[in-house]
Scaffold this motif. Structure first.
Motif, PDB file in Angstrom:
ATOM      1  N   LEU A  69      -2.339  21.046   2.219  1.00 28.96           N
ATOM      2  CA  LEU A  69      -2.527  20.324   0.960  1.00 28.96           C
ATOM      3  C   LEU A  69      -2.474  18.816   1.174  1.00 28.96           C
ATOM      4  N   LYS A  70      -1.721  18.368   2.171  1.00 30.31           N
ATOM      5  CA  LYS A  70      -1.585  16.935   2.444  1.00 30.31           C
ATOM      6  C   LYS A  70      -2.526  16.459   3.540  1.00 30.31           C
ATOM      7  N   VAL A  71      -3.503  17.276   3.933  1.00 29.57           N
ATOM      8  CA  VAL A  71      -4.368  16.934   5.063  1.00 29.57           C
ATOM      9  C   VAL A  71      -5.078  15.612   4.805  1.00 29.57           C
ATOM     10  N   PHE A  72      -5.153  14.802   5.845  1.00 30.67           N
ATOM     11  CA  PHE A  72      -5.795  13.482   5.717  1.00 30.67           C
ATOM     12  C   PHE A  72      -6.665  13.152   6.923  1.00 30.67           C
ATOM     13  N   GLU A  73      -6.107  13.274   8.124  1.00 34.87           N
ATOM     14  CA  GLU A  73      -6.826  12.817   9.317  1.00 34.87           C
ATOM     15  C   GLU A  73      -8.116  13.576   9.557  1.00 34.87           C
ATOM     16  N   PHE A  74      -8.089  14.900   9.407  1.00 34.35           N
ATOM     17  CA  PHE A  74      -9.261  15.697   9.746  1.00 34.35           C
ATOM     18  C   PHE A  74     -10.468  15.374   8.861  1.00 34.35           C
ATOM     19  N   PRO A  75     -10.354  15.418   7.523  1.00 30.96           N
ATOM     20  CA  PRO A  75     -11.530  15.067   6.719  1.00 30.96           C
ATOM     21  C   PRO A  75     -11.924  13.601   6.839  1.00 30.96           C
ATOM     22  N   LEU A  76     -10.950  12.719   7.087  1.00 29.80           N
ATOM     23  CA  LEU A  76     -11.286  11.298   7.218  1.00 29.80           C
ATOM     24  C   LEU A  76     -12.133  11.054   8.460  1.00 29.80           C
ATOM     25  N   VAL A  77     -11.706  11.562   9.602  1.00 32.57           N
ATOM     26  CA  VAL A  77     -12.399  11.288  10.863  1.00 32.57           C
ATOM     27  C   VAL A  77     -13.667  12.114  10.994  1.00 32.57           C
ATOM     28  N   LEU A  78     -13.624  13.378  10.611  1.00 31.99           N
ATOM     29  CA  LEU A  78     -14.763  14.267  10.829  1.00 31.99           C
ATOM     30  C   LEU A  78     -15.911  13.998   9.870  1.00 31.99           C
ATOM     31  N   THR A  79     -15.601  13.763   8.588  1.00 36.79           N
ATOM     32  CA  THR A  79     -16.681  13.633   7.606  1.00 36.79           C
ATOM     33  C   THR A  79     -16.524  12.445   6.663  1.00 36.79           C
ATOM     34  N   ASN A  80     -15.331  11.867   6.596  1.00 38.85           N
ATOM     35  CA  ASN A  80     -15.032  10.800   5.633  1.00 38.85           C
ATOM     36  C   ASN A  80     -15.371  11.233   4.205  1.00 38.85           C
ATOM     37  N   GLY A  81     -15.134  12.514   3.927  1.00 40.22           N
ATOM     38  CA  GLY A  81     -15.371  13.021   2.577  1.00 40.22           C
ATOM     39  C   GLY A  81     -16.763  13.565   2.350  1.00 40.22           C
ATOM     40  N   GLY A  82     -17.679  13.313   3.259  1.00 41.88           N
ATOM     41  CA  GLY A  82     -19.056  13.781   3.093  1.00 41.88           C
ATOM     42  C   GLY A  82     -19.238  15.191   3.603  1.00 41.88           C
ATOM     43  N   PRO A  83     -20.461  15.688   3.569  1.00 45.28           N
ATOM     44  CA  PRO A  83     -21.641  15.075   2.931  1.00 45.28           C
ATOM     45  C   PRO A  83     -21.633  15.282   1.417  1.00 45.28           C
ATOM     46  N   ALA A  84     -22.028  14.248   0.703  1.00 47.14           N
ATOM     47  CA  ALA A  84     -22.119  14.286  -0.762  1.00 47.14           C
ATOM     48  C   ALA A  84     -20.793  14.693  -1.398  1.00 47.14           C
ATOM     49  N   GLY A  85     -19.694  14.219  -0.799  1.00 49.40           N
ATOM     50  CA  GLY A  85     -18.381  14.503  -1.365  1.00 49.40           C
ATOM     51  C   GLY A  85     -17.895  15.916  -1.169  1.00 49.40           C
ATOM     52  N   ALA A  86     -18.531  16.696  -0.281  1.00 52.58           N
ATOM     53  CA  ALA A  86     -18.180  18.108  -0.108  1.00 52.58           C
ATOM     54  C   ALA A  86     -16.817  18.306   0.529  1.00 52.58           C
ATOM     55  N   THR A  87     -16.302  17.310   1.228  1.00 55.65           N
ATOM     56  CA  THR A  87     -14.988  17.431   1.868  1.00 55.65           C
ATOM     57  C   THR A  87     -14.004  16.393   1.341  1.00 55.65           C
ATOM     58  N   ASP A  88     -14.293  15.827   0.186  1.00 58.16           N
ATOM     59  CA  ASP A  88     -13.341  14.904  -0.434  1.00 58.16           C
ATOM     60  C   ASP A  88     -12.079  15.659  -0.819  1.00 58.16           C
ATOM     61  N   THR A  89     -10.940  15.143  -0.445  1.00 57.38           N
ATOM     62  CA  THR A  89      -9.650  15.721  -0.822  1.00 57.38           C
ATOM     63  C   THR A  89      -8.856  14.682  -1.606  1.00 57.38           C
ATOM     64  N   LEU A  90      -7.761  15.106  -2.184  1.00 58.24           N
ATOM     65  CA  LEU A  90      -6.937  14.176  -2.964  1.00 58.24           C
ATOM     66  C   LEU A  90      -6.402  13.050  -2.089  1.00 58.24           C
ATOM     67  N   THR A  91      -6.050  13.359  -0.839  1.00 55.06           N
ATOM     68  CA  THR A  91      -5.528  12.308   0.032  1.00 55.06           C
ATOM     69  C   THR A  91      -6.584  11.249   0.314  1.00 55.06           C
ATOM     70  N   LEU A  92      -7.840  11.648   0.463  1.00 48.34           N
ATOM     71  CA  LEU A  92      -8.904  10.669   0.698  1.00 48.34           C
ATOM     72  C   LEU A  92      -9.121   9.800  -0.528  1.00 48.34           C
ATOM     73  N   LEU A  93      -9.054  10.396  -1.716  1.00 53.82           N
ATOM     74  CA  LEU A  93      -9.210   9.593  -2.927  1.00 53.82           C
ATOM     75  C   LEU A  93      -8.058   8.604  -3.078  1.00 53.82           C
ATOM     76  N   VAL A  94      -6.861   9.028  -2.741  1.00 54.59           N
ATOM     77  CA  VAL A  94      -5.709   8.107  -2.778  1.00 54.59           C
ATOM     78  C   VAL A  94      -5.957   6.940  -1.831  1.00 54.59           C
ATOM     79  N   TYR A  95      -6.380   7.251  -0.627  1.00 51.73           N
ATOM     80  CA  TYR A  95      -6.623   6.223   0.390  1.00 51.73           C
ATOM     81  C   TYR A  95      -7.701   5.238  -0.066  1.00 51.73           C
ATOM     82  N   ARG A  96      -8.815   5.756  -0.585  1.00 46.61           N
ATOM     83  CA  ARG A  96      -9.915   4.869  -0.982  1.00 46.61           C
ATOM     84  C   ARG A  96      -9.530   3.970  -2.143  1.00 46.61           C
ATOM     85  N   ASN A  97      -8.854   4.531  -3.137  1.00 40.62           N
ATOM     86  CA  ASN A  97      -8.526   3.739  -4.320  1.00 40.62           C
ATOM     87  C   ASN A  97      -7.471   2.684  -4.032  1.00 40.62           C
ATOM     88  N   ILE A  98      -6.503   3.009  -3.187  1.00 44.66           N
ATOM     89  CA  ILE A  98      -5.425   2.054  -2.908  1.00 44.66           C
ATOM     90  C   ILE A  98      -5.872   0.976  -1.936  1.00 44.66           C
TER      91      ILE A  98
END
Length: 290
Positions: free
Chosen positions: A223-252
């Protein structure tokens, strides 16, 4: 004497309580307060009530990220613990190779998550190792853009998580296997309980505490995963791997919406606490029933 013991205990506890309060309780309370403000990260913050939470509720990206986070956690928990249990069962029955294979399974955990994600980004690339392996064994028709397809990207990222931490789950299950009463297993063998019957009737109930630990730890971690989606896809493609941790990171740190990012972190905290507590309670209840 009693008061002296209490004073001694308090003297030992106070430093730990102070550190916990400064680095855990205060940031938690401060963050909760800032989620009700329009703070941009500076000293100025005006109270705006539930404005940030209303913005979250109206943002489809947040609901999508919440769904991706929960789906990712379900996939990781089921597959990681399923494989960990399978490997632990195999190693328990093969003592000659147990130590060597257990070390092999734990080796991925020695790599940092960021480094592991970089390695797998090359392996999962269109011209990477996985597609090359499929070509080599005559399965070129299964070649795929694993991280570039919205239908497979989240599962590919989850697979990397499973690869890295299955050894942990295996080690916990194996420790539970090793603590099983030998007399009980021998009696079951004499009664003809072997294979699936022995696993279902004897081993599975005795593995209940290990299952509770493994499911709870893997659920919280995924649930707290951050590194894997950030490095592998950065939330893409088309937001398919966006997680709550990535949204927290981007907004802050990049979106100029500090208070919204803090509100998202509160949502993440509530999600982790609610899901992990409910899961742990159900599994503990199952232990007592068994």
């Amino acid at each position: 004497m009693f008061h002296r013991r209490r004073a001694t205990m308090a003297a030992f506890l106070l430093p730990a309580i102070a550190v916990y309060s400064v680095f855990m309780l205060y940031p938690l309370v401060r963050g909760l307060y800032l989620s009700f403000t329009d703070s941009l990260g500076g000293p100025v913050a005006h109270f705006v009530g539930l404005q940030q939470y209303r913005a979250m509720a109206d943002d489809p990206a947040v609901s999508a990220a919440l769904w991706h986070t929960v789906l990712y956690a379900v996939v990781v928990v089921v597959v990681q613990n399923g494989l960990g249990l399978l490997f632990a069962s195999m190693l328990f029955r093969r003592p000659r190779v147990r130590q060597a294979l257990n070390v092999v399974l734990l080796t991925p955990t020695l790599i940092s998550p960021v480094m592991a994600a970089f390695i797998w980004s090359y392996l999962l690339a269109p011209g990477g190792g996985l597609n090359g392996l499929l070509d080599a064994v005559g399965l070129g028709s299964l070649r795929h853009v694993w991280l570039g397809d919205p239908h497979t990207a989240l599962y590919a990222v989850a697979a990397v998580n499973v690869w890295m931490f299955t050894g942990y789950s295996c080690a916990i299950f194996l420790a539970s296997y090793m603590s099983m009463p030998t007399e009980l297993l021998e009696a079951a063998a004499l009664d003809g309980a072997r294979g699936w019957r022995r696993f279902r009737s004897i081993e599975w109930p005795l593995l209940a505490p290990a299952l509770t630990v493994n499911v709870t730890l893997s659920l919280i971690g995924s649930l707290k995963v951050f590194e894997f989606p950030l490095v592998l896809t950065n939330g893409g493609p088309a937001g398919a791997t966006d997680t709550l941790t990535l949204l927290v990171y981007r907004n802050i740190f990049g979106g100029g919406k500090f208070a919204l990012g803090i509100a998202l972190s509160v949502l993440l905290l509530v999600t982790v606490v609610v899901l992990s507590s409910a899961t742990n309670s159900l599994l503990r209840l199952r232990e007592r029933r068994i």
